[in-house]
Design a protein around this motif. Structure first.
Motif, PDB file in Angstrom:
ATOM      1  N   GLU A  12      -6.972  -0.329  -5.712  1.00  0.00           N
ATOM      2  CA  GLU A  12      -5.761  -0.323  -6.527  1.00  0.00           C
ATOM      3  C   GLU A  12      -5.961   0.515  -7.778  1.00  0.00           C
ATOM      4  OE1 GLU A  12      -2.665  -1.657  -5.593  1.00  0.00           O
ATOM      5  OE2 GLU A  12      -3.879  -1.532  -3.780  1.00  0.00           O
TER       6      GLU A  12
ATOM      7  N   ALA B 210      -5.786   4.120  -6.743  1.00  0.00           N
ATOM      8  CA  ALA B 210      -4.414   4.574  -6.517  1.00  0.00           C
ATOM      9  C   ALA B 210      -3.735   4.934  -7.833  1.00  0.00           C
ATOM     10  CB  ALA B 210      -3.622   3.483  -5.785  1.00  0.00           C
TER      11      ALA B 210
ATOM     12  N   SER C 264       8.817   7.461  -7.110  1.00  0.00           N
ATOM     13  CA  SER C 264       7.494   6.843  -7.178  1.00  0.00           C
ATOM     14  C   SER C 264       6.449   7.741  -6.532  1.00  0.00           C
ATOM     15  CB  SER C 264       7.507   5.488  -6.461  1.00  0.00           C
ATOM     16  OG  SER C 264       6.207   4.930  -6.390  1.00  0.00           O
TER      17      SER C 264
ATOM     18  N   PHE D  53       4.042   6.258  -5.051  1.00  0.00           N
ATOM     19  CA  PHE D  53       3.454   5.326  -4.096  1.00  0.00           C
ATOM     20  C   PHE D  53       4.358   5.089  -2.899  1.00  0.00           C
ATOM     21  CE2 PHE D  53       1.837   3.905  -8.321  1.00  0.00           C
ATOM     22  CZ  PHE D  53       0.526   4.348  -8.146  1.00  0.00           C
ATOM     23  N   GLN D  54       3.731   4.890  -1.750  1.00  0.00           N
ATOM     24  CA  GLN D  54       4.412   4.475  -0.529  1.00  0.00           C
ATOM     25  C   GLN D  54       3.688   3.225  -0.028  1.00  0.00           C
ATOM     26  OE1 GLN D  54       3.843   6.774   3.129  1.00  0.00           O
ATOM     27  NE2 GLN D  54       6.061   6.743   3.462  1.00  0.00           N
ATOM     28  N   ALA D  55       4.374   2.086  -0.057  1.00  0.00           N
ATOM     29  CA  ALA D  55       3.733   0.808   0.233  1.00  0.00           C
ATOM     30  C   ALA D  55       3.726   0.504   1.724  1.00  0.00           C
ATOM     31  CB  ALA D  55       4.439  -0.311  -0.526  1.00  0.00           C
TER      32      ALA D  55
ATOM     33  N   SER E 123      -0.885  -2.267   0.506  1.00  0.00           N
ATOM     34  CA  SER E 123      -1.669  -1.117   0.063  1.00  0.00           C
ATOM     35  C   SER E 123      -0.724   0.058  -0.105  1.00  0.00           C
ATOM     36  CB  SER E 123      -2.783  -0.802   1.061  1.00  0.00           C
ATOM     37  OG  SER E 123      -3.714   0.106   0.488  1.00  0.00           O
ATOM     38  N   ARG E 124      -1.252   1.198  -0.562  1.00  0.00           N
ATOM     39  CA  ARG E 124      -0.347   2.289  -0.923  1.00  0.00           C
ATOM     40  C   ARG E 124      -0.931   3.649  -0.556  1.00  0.00           C
ATOM     41  NH1 ARG E 124       0.583   0.868  -7.219  1.00  0.00           N
ATOM     42  NH2 ARG E 124      -1.668   0.544  -7.092  1.00  0.00           N
ATOM     43  N   ASN E 125      -0.101   4.480   0.068  1.00  0.00           N
ATOM     44  CA  ASN E 125      -0.361   5.913   0.065  1.00  0.00           C
ATOM     45  C   ASN E 125       0.045   6.456  -1.304  1.00  0.00           C
ATOM     46  OD1 ASN E 125      -1.172   6.074   2.789  1.00  0.00           O
ATOM     47  ND2 ASN E 125       0.951   6.317   3.483  1.00  0.00           N
TER      48      ASN E 125
END
Length: 837
Positions: free
Chosen positions: A316, A319, A338, A340-342, A514-516
């Motif tokens: 995290e 990221a 954003s 982020f991609q969740a 989690s995130r890209n």
């Protein structure tokens, strides 16, 4: 009349001749103890000076075949030859510990490095790449060597070989290389495109001094430079006009000896100088990209990142750090507003509070048993059957199931393997001690469940049994029946006679968000013609999981090469392309993928949920690019677009990197998700190594200059594609037939979907290889293979066992579920080239 060897006191008083005074001599070095001196000489071929090279061909060095290596006492007496063989033997130096000698020779037709004992015995060739390898030195502890080398290609290689046949070499382009002292793990640590030579280790073994004419257009201004052995901290040390070279440290590192043209009494005079070495002083640092690259790898692979395991605080933090880097470089948020991609990723299994085992009337204590992560949920009550170690192998002549009634019963086997010669072979031991293989074998024989009785490992010095294995996530290896491991005490009764067994297993997956991390570099307004995706996964194994190759070692797995190295390269590519945005005709999206180690989950999710106006027309992937060895990188996926080979080859030549270009676009990394989606891909990697998926994959082993050069290579490829009009020509021609995993000869050409629902029976496919056995049989992406022949499939691991038992040309019926319907399709196995998918 020509060069001879002398020794001289450090006060500069009268020198003493050591060599014979005949012929030409070179490259002298004290042996340990200072009572003998090593040097090369042509005197045995005649007392005259060998001819001076013809400089009408430009500046060249002579490679006299008459050179041999000699050893003499320090006064020149007791002279004896150590290398009495045809060809050039020279440039010899010595390990200060045992007197081992490293030198350059043409005995095999090229200028390569060799090593021998101090008496000339135990000769070993250390290098074999075409080009000049010479001027090698050992580190103070003799664990490493450093040398100068040329790596000509094409017309330059032809010219090099022609000159060598004439006894000449042109030293215009030389770079500095280091390796282990046996020649392994060689890596280039300079990319100066200049004449860099005469390297010598700092006593620490972590830094190298050398001479170079880098930056001088005339090529005549040579100065002493320093660089760390990972290519960082390139520093200019001397600034005097003219030549400074051949730096050498005193053993304690307090003094530096070197040669210089400064203060000449006559033109061309070169003298020996000795200076104090000031460790705290700093010369002129030159930016090569290696320092920033090393810093980024070190941050990502720091213990504070906790191995970047999905669901942990470390990933995290990574990221957030990546999003900040994207933002400060000027990238726009890549997923709407954003960065982020969740997505949700399965990361663990809850403690099995509902798991239970009763043997006869006795209830087994909870701390005496553990379910395995690939176990099915369920309750079973049946008779037990004891089956030894549960091994069935026609190859080894073992069948523990022979004559036993297993179907409808609970199989009971011992952990590990018998303590016999057969299983001292590591391959046999690994295959048949596998808990998953024991479970698969039990299921194939009709067992309703499996109990594995713990004990001491074979050949253990202690009679105490091993710890019970830990319950950990093994989502990709579901076996289809309940499996428990019990202590030797709890399982003793099961090994003596059949018992009525009641068992229950209830496992529940734990998912974590989690995130890209996605950043957009938009082409100038009105120019965008599709999106170039450049990616690298930033997750790793945390403190170790089912994929760790150090099982049972609960240590942080920092993943410096896998894949902090790829992310650091991604950041460097981002910086380069941001400065060249005006050249772009395509938007470029930079993605740090999560969940790669869990089965390409982040990249698959990205492809299936493309953010905004992202329309991928090409994808470049970097995974494990931090261990560049022999200046050679593998570039896979070239078969996915007709333009790739030429684009990649041009970039490799421009960046002076040796590239192995080929491949069909499938493989164990995130580019495979794009290949399945019919996007042309290139995958850059410097390959596996002994630290792969182990706690030892740390930042200290990263070749920082190599990683930065791979990033420069990827940036050049990206510019070529992002600035071209139109898009690449997608190719989906039949790919080379490959296995679905390693170590078997038959192939189906299937591409598993690792993000599929493993609670359902069968193995979900994300695609098939064009022209592969599955493709020819009519199997398509989205199919769920339920069985092959009589073998049910519950996971990719089950397919491994099927392929290990099959041969190319064998035929089988594959049971497939497609859209709620069951299809029975006939396949014919193809030959595998035994490469990972």
């Amino acid at each position: 009349a020509c060069d001879q060897i002398y020794r001289q006191p450090l006060d500069g008083s009268k020198p003493t001749l050591v060599s014979t005074g005949l012929g030409r001599s070179t490259c002298s070095y004290f042996m340990p103890g200072d009572k003998e001196i090593l040097f090369s000489s042509t005197h045995e071929a005649g007392g005259e000076c060998p001819p001076v090279p013809d400089h009408s061909q430009g500046y060249v060095w002579p490679i006299y075949e008459a050179y041999d290596i000699f050893l003499a006492k320090s006064d020149g007496s007791s002279l004896r030859a150590l290398s009495p063989s045809p060809g050039y033997d020279a440039e010899a130096t010595v390990c200060p510990i045992d007197g081992s000698i490293v030198f350059t020779s043409t005995r095999n037709g090229d200028l390569d490095l060799y090593r021998m004992d101090r008496d000339g015995s135990n000769l070993v060739q250390l290098t074999d790449t075409p080009g000049y390898d010479g001027g090698a030195f050992f580190s103070a502890d003799c664990s490493q060597i450093v040398w100068r080398a040329s790596r000509p290609r094409g017309a330059d290689l032809a010219e090099y070989q022609k000159l060598l046949r004439d006894g000449l070499v042109r030293p215009g382009k030389l770079e500095i290389f280091v390796a282990k002292s046996d020649g392994s793990e060689s890596r280039q640590i300079t990319y100066l495109n200049a004449a860099s030579f005469a390297p010598f280790f700092h006593p620490s073994g972590k830094r190298v001094l050398f001479s170079s004419n880098v930056g001088d257009s005339s090529g005549r201004e040579f100065d002493i430079w320093a660089v760390d052995t990972d290519g960082t901290n390139l520093e200019r040390i001397t600034f005097a006009e003219g030549f400074d070279g051949f730096p050498m440290f005193s053993p304690d590192g307090s003094k530096l000896a070197f040669s210089s043209n400064r203060n000449q009494a006559h033109p061309g005079e070169t003298d020996v100088y000795v200076a104090d070495w000031n460790e705290q002083a700093q010369g002129q640092i030159v930016d090569t990209g290696a320092d920033d690259y090393a810093e980024d790898v070190a941050w990502l692979a720091d213990d504070a990142r906790e191995g970047r395991g999905v669901g942990g605080a470390g990933i995290e933090a990574a990221a957030e750090w990546l999003a900040d880097r994207f933002s400060t470089t000027g990238l726009a948020a890549g997923n709407g507003s954003s960065f982020f991609q969740a997505l949700d990723v399965a990361v663990a299994i809850k403690a099995c509070t509902a798991c239970a085992l009763r043997v006869g009337t006795a209830q087994v204590d909870a701390d005496e048993l553990v379910p395995l992560g690939f176990s099915a949920n369920g309750s079973v009550k049946a008779q037990s059957v004891e089956l030894g170690y549960g091994i069935v192998s026609s190859e080894l002549g073992i069948d523990d199931y022979k004559g036993k009634q297993v179907k409808g019963r609970v199989a009971v086997v011992r952990r590990y393997t018998p303590d016999s010669e057969l299983f001292k072979d590591r391959k046999n031991y690994d295959n048949y001690s596998s808990l998953h293989r024991k479970a698969f074998t039990a299921r194939e024989h009709g067992a309703l469940a499996l109990i594995i009785v713990n004990g001491p490992p074979p050949a253990s010095e202690s009679s105490e049994e091993a710890d019970l294995p830990a319950l950990q996530l093994e989502k990709l290896s579901a076996v289809g029946i309940p499996v428990l491991v019990v202590s030797g005490k709890a399982g003793a009764a099961l090994l003596t006679a059949p018992r009525t067994v009641s068992l229950k297993v209830e496992l529940e997956l734990v998912e974590q968000p989690s995130r890209n991390v996605i950043g957009m570099l938009a082409a100038p307004e009105g120019k965008s013609e599709g999106t170039i995706v450049i990616g690298a996964h930033y997750d790793h194994l945390g403190f170790g999981n089912e994929h760790s190759l150090a099982p049972g070692e609960a240590a942080v797995h920092n993943g410096a090469d896998d894949n902090a190295s790829g992310v650091a390269a991604l950041l460097r590519v981002m910086d380069i392309l941001s400065k060249r945005r005006a050249e772009l005709r395509h938007d470029v999206v930079f993605v740090a993928f999560t969940g790669e180690e869990n089965g390409l989950l982040g990249s698959k999710y990205f492809v299936e949920h493309l953010p905004g106006k992202v329309q991928p027309v090409a994808m470049l992937n970097m995974d494990m690019v931090g261990r560049l060895r022999a200046n050679r990188v593998t570039v896979l996926g070239a078969a996915t677009a007709s333009e790739w080979p030429a684009i990649a080859e041009r970039a490799c030549i421009s960046q002076r990197i040796e590239c192995q270009i080929g491949g069909d676009g499938y493989g164990p990394s995130d580019h495979s998700s794009f290949t399945v989606a019919k996007v042309p891909v290139l995958y850059f990697t410097t390959g596996a190594h002994a630290d792969y998926h182990r706690p030892s994959d740390d930042a200290a082993a990263i070749n920082a200059i190599g990683g930065a050069r791979v990033a420069d290579l990827v940036a050049e490829v990206a510019i070529s594609v992002a600035s071209m009009p139109g898009v690449l020509s997608l190719q989906t021609s039949p790919a080379p037939s490959t296995g679905d995993r390693r170590s078997f000869s038959a192939s189906l050409g299937t591409i598993p979907d690792y993000s599929g629902d493993t609670s359902k029976p069968g193995m979900l496919l994300s695609g098939v290889r064009p022209g592969g056995a599955a493709d020819l049989a009519g199997i398509v992406g989205g199919d769920r293979i339920l069985a092959i022949g009589q073998t049910e499939l519950h996971s990719v691991q089950d397919l491994v066992y099927v392929l290990q038992a099959a041969k190319p040309g064998d035929k089988a019926i594959v049971k497939v579920e497609r859209g709620g319907k069951i299809l029975m399709l006939r396949v014919e196995y193809q030959k595998s080239n035994d490469r990972r998918q």
